[in-house]
Design an enzyme around this catalytic site. Structure first.
Site, PDB file in Angstrom:
ATOM      1  N   GLY A  47       0.829  -1.211   0.000  1.00  0.00           N
ATOM      2  CA  GLY A  47       0.000   0.000   0.000  1.00  0.00           C
ATOM      3  C   GLY A  47       0.857   1.253   0.000  1.00  0.00           C
ATOM      4  N   SER A  92      -1.367 -11.119  -6.783  1.00  0.00           N
ATOM      5  CA  SER A  92      -0.471 -11.580  -7.846  1.00  0.00           C
ATOM      6  C   SER A  92      -0.213 -13.086  -7.836  1.00  0.00           C
ATOM      7  CB  SER A  92       0.872 -10.847  -7.812  1.00  0.00           C
ATOM      8  OG  SER A  92       1.747 -11.421  -8.762  1.00  0.00           O
ATOM      9  N   TYR A 155      -1.493 -18.391  -4.491  1.00  0.00           N
ATOM     10  CA  TYR A 155      -2.412 -17.270  -4.223  1.00  0.00           C
ATOM     11  C   TYR A 155      -3.859 -17.775  -4.208  1.00  0.00           C
ATOM     12  CZ  TYR A 155      -5.270 -13.108  -4.990  1.00  0.00           C
ATOM     13  OH  TYR A 155      -6.233 -12.138  -4.896  1.00  0.00           O
ATOM     14  N   ARG A 223     -11.502 -11.501 -19.663  1.00  0.00           N
ATOM     15  CA  ARG A 223     -11.748 -11.335 -18.227  1.00  0.00           C
ATOM     16  C   ARG A 223     -13.009 -10.490 -18.016  1.00  0.00           C
ATOM     17  NH1 ARG A 223      -8.352 -14.590 -18.276  1.00  0.00           N
ATOM     18  NH2 ARG A 223      -6.345 -14.710 -17.206  1.00  0.00           N
ATOM     19  N   ARG A 283       1.563 -16.603 -18.989  1.00  0.00           N
ATOM     20  CA  ARG A 283       2.010 -16.604 -17.588  1.00  0.00           C
ATOM     21  C   ARG A 283       1.556 -17.881 -16.901  1.00  0.00           C
ATOM     22  NH1 ARG A 283       0.592 -11.189 -14.455  1.00  0.00           N
ATOM     23  NH2 ARG A 283      -1.325 -12.385 -14.261  1.00  0.00           N
ATOM     24  N   ASP A 286      -2.071 -18.777 -15.009  1.00  0.00           N
ATOM     25  CA  ASP A 286      -3.175 -17.979 -15.557  1.00  0.00           C
ATOM     26  C   ASP A 286      -4.187 -18.870 -16.262  1.00  0.00           C
ATOM     27  OD1 ASP A 286      -2.737 -15.454 -14.758  1.00  0.00           O
ATOM     28  OD2 ASP A 286      -1.877 -14.728 -16.644  1.00  0.00           O
TER      29      ASP A 286
HETATM   30  N1  LIG Z   1      -7.367  -5.921  -7.487  1.00  0.00           N
HETATM   31  C1  LIG Z   1      -7.976  -7.014  -7.906  1.00  0.00           C
HETATM   32  O1  LIG Z   1      -8.302  -7.142  -9.078  1.00  0.00           O
HETATM   33  C2  LIG Z   1      -8.301  -8.144  -6.946  1.00  0.00           C
HETATM   34  C3  LIG Z   1      -8.906  -9.294  -7.481  1.00  0.00           C
HETATM   35  C4  LIG Z   1      -9.218 -10.334  -6.609  1.00  0.00           C
HETATM   36  C5  LIG Z   1      -8.958 -10.207  -5.267  1.00  0.00           C
HETATM   37  N2  LIG Z   1      -8.338  -9.074  -4.781  1.00  0.00           N
HETATM   38  C6  LIG Z   1      -8.064  -8.995  -3.342  1.00  0.00           C
HETATM   39  O2  LIG Z   1      -8.530  -7.750  -2.874  1.00  0.00           O
HETATM   40  C7  LIG Z   1      -7.717  -7.301  -1.791  1.00  0.00           C
HETATM   41  C8  LIG Z   1      -7.205  -5.894  -2.068  1.00  0.00           C
HETATM   42  O3  LIG Z   1      -6.452  -5.919  -3.276  1.00  0.00           O
HETATM   43  P1  LIG Z   1      -5.812  -4.610  -3.928  1.00  0.00           P
HETATM   44  O4  LIG Z   1      -5.865  -4.814  -5.412  1.00  0.00           O
HETATM   45  O5  LIG Z   1      -6.389  -3.400  -3.338  1.00  0.00           O
HETATM   46  O6  LIG Z   1      -4.290  -4.778  -3.498  1.00  0.00           O
HETATM   47  P2  LIG Z   1      -3.288  -3.721  -2.806  1.00  0.00           P
HETATM   48  O7  LIG Z   1      -1.948  -4.382  -2.810  1.00  0.00           O
HETATM   49  O8  LIG Z   1      -3.411  -2.402  -3.443  1.00  0.00           O
HETATM   50  O9  LIG Z   1      -3.858  -3.649  -1.331  1.00  0.00           O
HETATM   51  C9  LIG Z   1      -3.579  -4.591  -0.336  1.00  0.00           C
HETATM   52  C10 LIG Z   1      -3.215  -3.835   0.928  1.00  0.00           C
HETATM   53  O10 LIG Z   1      -3.004  -4.766   1.990  1.00  0.00           O
HETATM   54  C11 LIG Z   1      -1.867  -4.348   2.728  1.00  0.00           C
HETATM   55  N3  LIG Z   1      -1.297  -5.546   3.381  1.00  0.00           N
HETATM   56  C12 LIG Z   1      -0.780  -6.648   2.790  1.00  0.00           C
HETATM   57  N4  LIG Z   1      -0.326  -7.513   3.718  1.00  0.00           N
HETATM   58  C13 LIG Z   1      -0.578  -6.945   4.918  1.00  0.00           C
HETATM   59  C14 LIG Z   1      -0.345  -7.335   6.266  1.00  0.00           C
HETATM   60  N5  LIG Z   1       0.295  -8.489   6.550  1.00  0.00           N
HETATM   61  N6  LIG Z   1      -0.742  -6.524   7.264  1.00  0.00           N
HETATM   62  C15 LIG Z   1      -1.361  -5.337   7.000  1.00  0.00           C
HETATM   63  N7  LIG Z   1      -1.596  -4.905   5.739  1.00  0.00           N
HETATM   64  C16 LIG Z   1      -1.209  -5.690   4.723  1.00  0.00           C
HETATM   65  C17 LIG Z   1      -0.942  -3.738   1.695  1.00  0.00           C
HETATM   66  O11 LIG Z   1       0.031  -2.873   2.248  1.00  0.00           O
HETATM   67  C18 LIG Z   1      -1.924  -3.027   0.789  1.00  0.00           C
HETATM   68  O12 LIG Z   1      -2.156  -1.704   1.211  1.00  0.00           O
HETATM   69  C19 LIG Z   1      -6.636  -8.347  -1.620  1.00  0.00           C
HETATM   70  O13 LIG Z   1      -7.050  -9.261  -0.629  1.00  0.00           O
HETATM   71  C20 LIG Z   1      -6.603  -9.035  -2.973  1.00  0.00           C
HETATM   72  O14 LIG Z   1      -6.114 -10.363  -2.882  1.00  0.00           O
HETATM   73  C21 LIG Z   1      -8.006  -8.046  -5.595  1.00  0.00           C
END
Ligand SMILES: NC(=O)c1ccc[n+]([C@@H]2O[C@H](COP(=O)([O-])OP(=O)(O)OC[C@H]3O[C@@H](n4cnc5c(N)ncnc54)[C@H](O)[C@@H]3O)[C@@H](O)[C@H]2O)c1
Length: 328
Positions: A47, A92, A155, A223, A283, A286
Site C-alpha cells: 500500500g 499476484s 495465491y 476477463r 504466464r 493464468d
Molecule cells: N485488485 C484485484 O483485481 C483483486 C482481485 C481479486 C482479489 N483481490 C483482493 O482484494 C484485496 C485488495 O487488493 P488490492 O488490489 O487493493 O491490493 P493492494 O496491494 O493495493 O492492497 C492490499 C493492501 O493490503 C496491505 N497488506 C498486505 N499484507 C498486509 C499485512 N500483513 N498486514 C497489514 N496490511 C497488509 C498492503 O500494504 C496493501 O495496502 C486483496 O485481498 C486481494 O487479494 C483483488
C-alpha cells in the site's frame, strides 16, 4: 442501484484492513463520504502512504500501521468495531508461485488472526476479499459458486483456504462472514508500477510514458473486468446482509467479458497513441477465460452493479491521465 443511499446505525465504525491499498483506500473514501467512521489497518507493504495522507485530517479517519500476521495488532484494531472489510493480503498469481511460504503466512495466517480478533471483539459483520482465482482450471463459463476446479497457484489456494476458515468461524462461533470473489478489479489508485502491476493501469502508464506494453500470450484471453464502484457497492451491501447469507462466498463482477487485445487497442485509441504491442509467453497459473455469473450476490446481497466496463474505463483513463501527468 449503487450504494450512496445505504444507511448504517449512527456513529458506526468500520475497520478496513489493507486500507492503504487500491481497493481498501476506495472503501475508506466511500465510508467517509457516507458519514461513518473508519479505521484503516495496513503495514504499507504494497500500500501507499499517500492513500493514508489523503484522509488523515478527517476526524472520522484513523490509521494504524500494523501487520495482520500479529494477532495482538488485529485484536487492538478490532476494538469497538462494528463492520470489517478485510482487504489486507498480497495479490499476484506469479509472485505467489515465487514466494509460497510468505503467501501462506500473510494471506492465510493473517486472515485467521483477523477472524479470531473479529470474533473476540463481537464484530457484527466480517466481509472479506476473496478472488475469482478460486475457480482454478474450471472451464465452464460463466463461473458459478459451487463449481470450482483445481487450484492453479499458492495465491488461489490462500483465498480458497480463507473461504473455508471463514465458514468455520460462521459455523462454530456465529461470526457473520461474507466472502467476495472479486473478478479483475480496476479503477483509480490501482498501482500502475512494478513487475506485478495489474494490466489496465500498467498499459496506461506504459503507453503514456512511451514504453511498449507486452501482452502475455496471444491477447485473446478474456476477463470480467470490474470497476471499483461495483466493488464498493458489494462490500457495503454485504455489511447489511442477513445472517442467513453468512458463511458464503459471492462472485463480485459486472458479468461482462472483455478480451485483452481489445483492451489494449481501446486504451491506445482513447489515449490517442498509435503503437503496436509486443507479445510474450503465457504466464504460469493464468487461465484463458474468466467471467462471472453474479446471480447469487444479486439474490442474497441485493448487489446490482451499475458500472459497465465501458463506463468505468472512461473514468479510470481520465484519472490516470491526470495522476500520471508530469507535475510542474
Ligand atoms: N485488485 C484485484 O483485481 C483483486 C482481485 C481479486 C482479489 N483481490 C483482493 O482484494 C484485496 C485488495 O487488493 P488490492 O488490489 O487493493 O491490493 P493492494 O496491494 O493495493 O492492497 C492490499 C493492501 O493490503 C496491505 N497488506 C498486505 N499484507 C498486509 C499485512 N500483513 N498486514 C497489514 N496490511 C497488509 C498492503 O500494504 C496493501 O495496502 C486483496 O485481498 C486481494 O487479494 C483483488
Amino acid at each position: 442501484m449503487g450504494y450512496k443511499n445505504l444507511t448504517f446505525p449512527e456513529g458506526s465504525l468500520f475497520l478496513v484492513t489493507g486500507g492503504a491499498g487500491f481497493i481498501g483506500s476506495n472503501l475508506c473514501e466511500a465510508i467517509l463520504k457516507l458519514g461513518y467512521r473508519v479505521r484503516c489497518l495496513d503495514d504499507l507493504s504494497t500500500g501507499k502512504q499517500r492513500n493514508v495522507d489523503m484522509f488523515i485530517d478527517d476526524p472520522n479517519y484513523e490509521f494504524i500501521k500494523g501487520d495482520i500476521k500479529d494477532i495482538d495488532t488485529c485484536m487492538k484494531a478490532c476494538e469497538g468495531v462494528d463492520y470489517i472489510m478485510h482487504e489486507a493480503a498480497w495479490g499476484s498469481v506469479p509472485r505467489s508461485i515465487e514466494m509460497p511460504v510468505f503467501y501462506c503466512m500473510n494471506n492465510i495466517v493473517g486472515f485467521v488472526n483477523m477472524c479470531e480478533a473479529a470474533r473476540q471483539n463481537k464484530v457484527k459483520k466480517f466481509v472479506y476479499a476473496s478472488s475469482s482465482s478460486v475457480y482454478g482450471d474450471e472451464p465452464v463459463l460463466p463461473k458459478k459458486e459451487g463449481r470450482e476446479g483445481n487450484l492453479l497457484s499458492p495465491y488461489a489456494l490462500s483465498k480458497r483456504a480463507d473461504e473455508e476458515w471463514a465458514k468455520q468461524y460462521t459455523r462454530h462461533y456465529g461470526l457473520d462472514t461474507y466472502g467476495l470473489r472479486y473478478f479483475n478489479v480496476f479503477g483509480r489508485r490501482q498501482d500502475p508500477d512494478g513487475a506485478y502491476a495489474a494490466v489496465i493501469p500498467k498499459f496506461i502508464r506504459q503507453l503514456l510514458s512511451g514504453e511498449t506494453p507486452v501482452i502475455n500470450g496471444d491477447g485473446k484471453q478474456s476477463r470480467d473486468f470490474t470497476y471499483i464502484e461495483n466493488v464498493i457497492e458489494a462490500n457495503l451491501k454485504a455489511c447489511l446482509a442477513p445472517s442467513e447469507a453468512a458463511g458464503e462466498a459471492f462472485n463480485v463482477a459486472f458479468g461482462g467479458r472483455e478480451y485483452l487485445i481489445d483492451i489494449y487497442y481501446g486504451l491506445a485509441k482513447a489515449l490517442e497513441i498509435d503503437r503496436e504491442p509486443l507479445y510474450g509467453p503465457d504466464r504460469a497459473g493464468d487461465i484463458k477465460h474468466s467471467n462471472a455469473d453474479i446471480s447469487k450476490a444479486k439474490e442474497l446481497l441485493g448487489y446490482d452493479p451499475d458500472w459497465s466496463f465501458e463506463k468505468g474505463i472512461k473514468e479510470a483513463i481520465a484519472w490516470y491521465r491526470e495522476d500520471l501527468a508530469p507535475k510542474a
